[in-house]
Write a protein that holds these residues in place. Structure first.
Motif, PDB file in Angstrom:
ATOM      1  N   UNK A   1       4.021   1.884  -1.628  1.00 32.18           N
ATOM      2  CA  UNK A   1       2.943   2.819  -1.921  1.00 32.18           C
ATOM      3  C   UNK A   1       1.611   2.108  -2.143  1.00 32.18           C
ATOM      4  N   UNK A   2       1.599   0.781  -2.083  1.00 31.35           N
ATOM      5  CA  UNK A   2       0.341   0.047  -2.165  1.00 31.35           C
ATOM      6  C   UNK A   2      -0.511   0.391  -0.957  1.00 31.35           C
ATOM      7  N   UNK A   3      -1.807   0.200  -1.062  1.00 29.60           N
ATOM      8  CA  UNK A   3      -2.705   0.392   0.068  1.00 29.60           C
ATOM      9  C   UNK A   3      -3.361  -0.930   0.393  1.00 29.60           C
ATOM     10  N   UNK A   4      -3.014  -1.584   1.473  1.00 27.24           N
ATOM     11  CA  UNK A   4      -2.008  -1.186   2.452  1.00 27.24           C
ATOM     12  C   UNK A   4      -0.606  -1.469   1.915  1.00 27.24           C
ATOM     13  N   UNK A   5       0.387  -0.776   2.467  1.00 22.92           N
ATOM     14  CA  UNK A   5       1.762  -0.986   2.010  1.00 22.92           C
ATOM     15  C   UNK A   5       2.241  -2.396   2.347  1.00 22.92           C
ATOM     16  N   UNK A   6       3.150  -2.905   1.543  1.00 20.23           N
ATOM     17  CA  UNK A   6       3.705  -4.244   1.758  1.00 20.23           C
ATOM     18  C   UNK A   6       5.214  -4.166   1.925  1.00 20.23           C
ATOM     19  N   UNK A   7       5.726  -5.022   2.778  1.00 21.72           N
ATOM     20  CA  UNK A   7       7.174  -5.158   2.915  1.00 21.72           C
ATOM     21  C   UNK A   7       7.663  -6.113   1.828  1.00 21.72           C
TER      22      UNK A   7
END
Length: 156
Positions: free
Chosen positions: A36-42
């Motif tokens: 849900x981070x912006x940008x999302x992280x794997x």
């Protein structure tokens, strides 16, 4: 190193003292927070297959959402090879025929951002038809929002 953003976060858990796998909820919650981070992280975990945490994660089939690897080089290679997580673009569209134009522009922006020029023309046409049909035939807002999402094909 290039100016590219990292393709993911690797948690090396080789020295984690968790013989019973009690930290499993923490790692699953960390995965949910990362996307849900912006940008999302794997997020990928590197841990020995004999660890107390590896067994419960594999039993819970958490591996589909939280990749597990036995070695750091294997984890790095897998994370580097994976496409970035899905990103979304969205717009609120009023129930007017002019909304089809806004939807076409949104699709064009998405195709440009996601480096998918081969999909541009067909995608614009499809989105335009969907929005116009929603307005003309249903007489309603086209779900009040149009969302576009992209996830590159998996390497599985």
């Amino acid at each position: 190193m290039s100016g590219r953003a990292p393709s993911g976060v690797i948690a090396d858990l080789y020295d984690l003292g968790d013989p019973d796998g009690a930290s499993m909820p923490l790692w699953l919650a960390t995965r949910r927070a990362a996307i849900v981070l912006q940008p999302p992280e794997q997020l990928a975990l590197c841990l020995p297959t004999t660890s107390g945490l590896d067994r419960p994660l594999r039993r819970a089939d958490a591996q589909r959402q939280l990749p597990l690897f036995a070695t750091t080089p294997e984890t790095r290679a897998a994370v580097a090879a994976r496409p970035p997580l899905a990103k979304q673009m969205q717009a609120r569209l009023p129930a007017r025929l002019e909304s089809a134009h806004v939807a076409r522009d949104l699709v064009a922006q998405a195709c440009h951002t996601w480096h998918l020029p081969q999909l541009l023309q067909r995608s614009r046409l499809v989105m335009s038809e969907l929005v116009a049909n929603a307005v003309v035939h249903a007489g309603t807002h086209p779900r009040r929002q149009s969302r576009l999402g992209h996830r590159a094909p998996s390497q599985e």
